[in-house]
Design an enzyme around this catalytic site. Sequence first.
Site, PDB file in Angstrom:
ATOM      1  N   ARG A 113       2.449  -3.145   6.959  1.00 51.52           N
ATOM      2  CA  ARG A 113       1.573  -4.320   7.233  1.00 51.52           C
ATOM      3  C   ARG A 113       0.845  -3.779   7.738  1.00 51.52           C
ATOM      4  O   ARG A 113       1.314  -2.606   9.189  1.00 51.52           O
ATOM      5  CB  ARG A 113       2.461  -5.434   8.186  1.00 51.52           C
ATOM      6  CG  ARG A 113       3.686  -6.562   7.738  1.00 51.52           C
ATOM      7  CD  ARG A 113       3.847  -7.742   8.135  1.00 51.52           C
ATOM      8  NE  ARG A 113       4.628  -8.162   7.587  1.00 51.52           N
ATOM      9  CZ  ARG A 113       3.972  -9.396   6.614  1.00 51.52           C
ATOM     10  NH1 ARG A 113       2.915  -9.505   6.655  1.00 51.52           N
ATOM     11  NH2 ARG A 113       4.529 -10.371   5.961  1.00 51.52           N
ATOM     12  N   ASP A 114      -0.445  -4.135   7.795  1.00 51.71           N
ATOM     13  CA  ASP A 114      -1.776  -3.266   8.209  1.00 51.71           C
ATOM     14  C   ASP A 114      -1.231  -4.192   9.896  1.00 51.71           C
ATOM     15  O   ASP A 114      -1.352  -4.967  10.216  1.00 51.71           O
ATOM     16  CB  ASP A 114      -2.883  -3.937   7.942  1.00 51.71           C
ATOM     17  CG  ASP A 114      -3.858  -3.521   8.155  1.00 51.71           C
ATOM     18  OD1 ASP A 114      -4.927  -2.031   7.469  1.00 51.71           O
ATOM     19  OD2 ASP A 114      -4.990  -3.589   9.896  1.00 51.71           O
ATOM     20  N   ILE A 115      -1.603  -3.121  10.633  1.00 51.79           N
ATOM     21  CA  ILE A 115      -1.356  -3.536  12.399  1.00 51.79           C
ATOM     22  C   ILE A 115      -2.550  -4.307  12.847  1.00 51.79           C
ATOM     23  O   ILE A 115      -2.268  -5.320  14.207  1.00 51.79           O
ATOM     24  CB  ILE A 115      -2.012  -2.760  12.715  1.00 51.79           C
ATOM     25  CG1 ILE A 115      -1.198  -2.623  14.319  1.00 51.79           C
ATOM     26  CG2 ILE A 115      -2.818  -1.565  13.533  1.00 51.79           C
ATOM     27  CD1 ILE A 115      -0.624  -1.344  14.932  1.00 51.79           C
TER      28      ILE A 115
ATOM     29  N   ASN B 102     -11.143   1.979   0.234  1.00 48.99           N
ATOM     30  CA  ASN B 102     -12.498   2.233   1.609  1.00 48.99           C
ATOM     31  C   ASN B 102     -12.139   3.544   0.972  1.00 48.99           C
ATOM     32  O   ASN B 102     -11.346   4.408   1.174  1.00 48.99           O
ATOM     33  CB  ASN B 102     -12.352   1.846   2.992  1.00 48.99           C
ATOM     34  CG  ASN B 102     -12.853   0.445   2.891  1.00 48.99           C
ATOM     35  OD1 ASN B 102     -12.689  -0.501   1.824  1.00 48.99           O
ATOM     36  ND2 ASN B 102     -11.517  -0.366   3.960  1.00 48.99           N
TER      37      ASN B 102
ATOM     38  N   VAL C 149      -8.888   5.406   7.894  1.00 53.13           N
ATOM     39  CA  VAL C 149      -7.415   6.608   8.391  1.00 53.13           C
ATOM     40  C   VAL C 149      -7.638   7.426   6.831  1.00 53.13           C
ATOM     41  O   VAL C 149      -7.253   6.950   6.123  1.00 53.13           O
ATOM     42  CB  VAL C 149      -6.333   5.698   8.303  1.00 53.13           C
ATOM     43  CG1 VAL C 149      -5.708   6.573   8.318  1.00 53.13           C
ATOM     44  CG2 VAL C 149      -6.243   4.632   9.433  1.00 53.13           C
TER      45      VAL C 149
ATOM     46  N   HIS D   6      -5.252   5.202   0.948  1.00 55.77           N
ATOM     47  CA  HIS D   6      -4.446   4.092   0.603  1.00 55.77           C
ATOM     48  C   HIS D   6      -5.180   3.238   0.007  1.00 55.77           C
ATOM     49  O   HIS D   6      -6.174   2.689   0.409  1.00 55.77           O
ATOM     50  CB  HIS D   6      -3.826   4.127   2.206  1.00 55.77           C
ATOM     51  CG  HIS D   6      -5.470   3.622   3.160  1.00 55.77           C
ATOM     52  ND1 HIS D   6      -5.576   4.535   3.763  1.00 55.77           N
ATOM     53  CD2 HIS D   6      -5.850   2.865   3.673  1.00 55.77           C
ATOM     54  CE1 HIS D   6      -6.388   3.855   4.737  1.00 55.77           C
ATOM     55  NE2 HIS D   6      -6.885   2.462   4.738  1.00 55.77           N
TER      56      HIS D   6
ATOM     57  N   HIS E  27      -5.551  -1.380   0.386  1.00 54.82           N
ATOM     58  CA  HIS E  27      -5.210  -2.559   1.339  1.00 54.82           C
ATOM     59  C   HIS E  27      -4.366  -3.808  -0.139  1.00 54.82           C
ATOM     60  O   HIS E  27      -5.383  -4.116  -1.236  1.00 54.82           O
ATOM     61  CB  HIS E  27      -6.328  -3.455   1.845  1.00 54.82           C
ATOM     62  CG  HIS E  27      -7.023  -2.599   2.846  1.00 54.82           C
ATOM     63  ND1 HIS E  27      -6.885  -2.483   4.102  1.00 54.82           N
ATOM     64  CD2 HIS E  27      -7.721  -0.958   3.072  1.00 54.82           C
ATOM     65  CE1 HIS E  27      -7.576  -1.697   5.090  1.00 54.82           C
ATOM     66  NE2 HIS E  27      -8.433  -0.171   4.057  1.00 54.82           N
TER      67      HIS E  27
HETATM   68  P1  AMP Z   1      -9.138   2.101   5.948  1.00 55.69           P
HETATM   69  O1  AMP Z   1     -10.042   1.344   7.553  1.00 55.69           O
HETATM   70  O2  AMP Z   1      -9.847   0.817   5.436  1.00 55.69           O
HETATM   71  O3  AMP Z   1      -9.119   3.728   6.383  1.00 55.69           O
HETATM   72  O4  AMP Z   1      -8.177   1.175   6.625  1.00 55.69           O
HETATM   73  C1  AMP Z   1      -7.010   1.525   7.533  1.00 55.69           C
HETATM   74  C2  AMP Z   1      -5.832   0.403   7.804  1.00 55.69           C
HETATM   75  O5  AMP Z   1      -4.363   1.106   8.568  1.00 55.69           O
HETATM   76  C3  AMP Z   1      -7.322  -0.599   8.819  1.00 55.69           C
HETATM   77  O6  AMP Z   1      -6.843  -1.809   8.783  1.00 55.69           O
HETATM   78  C4  AMP Z   1      -6.103  -0.040  10.296  1.00 55.69           C
HETATM   79  O7  AMP Z   1      -5.562  -1.861  10.615  1.00 55.69           O
HETATM   80  C5  AMP Z   1      -4.402   0.071   9.870  1.00 55.69           C
HETATM   81  N1  AMP Z   1      -3.982   0.828  10.398  1.00 55.69           N
HETATM   82  C6  AMP Z   1      -4.224   0.949  11.512  1.00 55.69           C
HETATM   83  N2  AMP Z   1      -3.331   1.763  12.264  1.00 55.69           N
HETATM   84  C7  AMP Z   1      -1.978   1.323  11.825  1.00 55.69           C
HETATM   85  C8  AMP Z   1      -1.007   1.137  12.231  1.00 55.69           C
HETATM   86  N3  AMP Z   1      -0.438   2.103  13.639  1.00 55.69           N
HETATM   87  N4  AMP Z   1      -0.143   0.679  11.595  1.00 55.69           N
HETATM   88  C9  AMP Z   1      -0.015  -0.485  10.658  1.00 55.69           C
HETATM   89  N5  AMP Z   1      -1.636  -0.652  10.428  1.00 55.69           N
HETATM   90  C10 AMP Z   1      -2.955   0.685  10.608  1.00 55.69           C
END
Ligand code: AMP
Length: 131
Positions: A29-31, A87, A96, A100, A102
């Site tokens: 799950r996204d945080i 992205n 990040v 990945h 979404h």
């Molecule tokens: P992006 O901005 O497309 O690289 O997506 C990175 C996603 O990772 C964002 O939607 C963040 O909310 C999510 N994220 C960052 N840290 C964590 C974490 N520790 N656990 C779960 N999701 C995370």
Amino acid sequence: MAETLFSRIIRREIPAQIVHEDEHVVGFRDINPQAPTHVLFVPRQAIATLNDLVAADAELIGRLVLAATAYAKSQQLADDGYRLVMNCNRHGGQTVFHLHFHILPLKEGVDLRPHTGQMADHSILAAQALA
Ligand code: AMP
């Protein structure tokens, strides 16, 4: 490439709500969810961005898509519909640098929250993941 917190989630060094795990792919799950069921699907192999993919990654990307879509179907998201979003780099909204997808479910009358493109401090994110 520099390791990201996703590698640490995959190794279970940082808490996360893991929804899928297999030999090649992990889903969690996204945080900072943009929708009620916002999950991320990542390859165990650390690849930084879409730009770093090579022909040898074709099977892995196929596995990633299939794992994500199977999850969407299992959660009854498939009929209403969803976005599978990746992205790429800074102006593409990537924060990040571990490839990945979404999964962003869409429902009538429910708008996606904006993707801020800003990362909170890692220690704050880790603490939120525990909550
Ligand atoms: P992006 O901005 O497309 O690289 O997506 C990175 C996603 O990772 C964002 O939607 C963040 O909310 C999510 N994220 C960052 N840290 C964590 C974490 N520790 N656990 C779960 N999701 C995370």
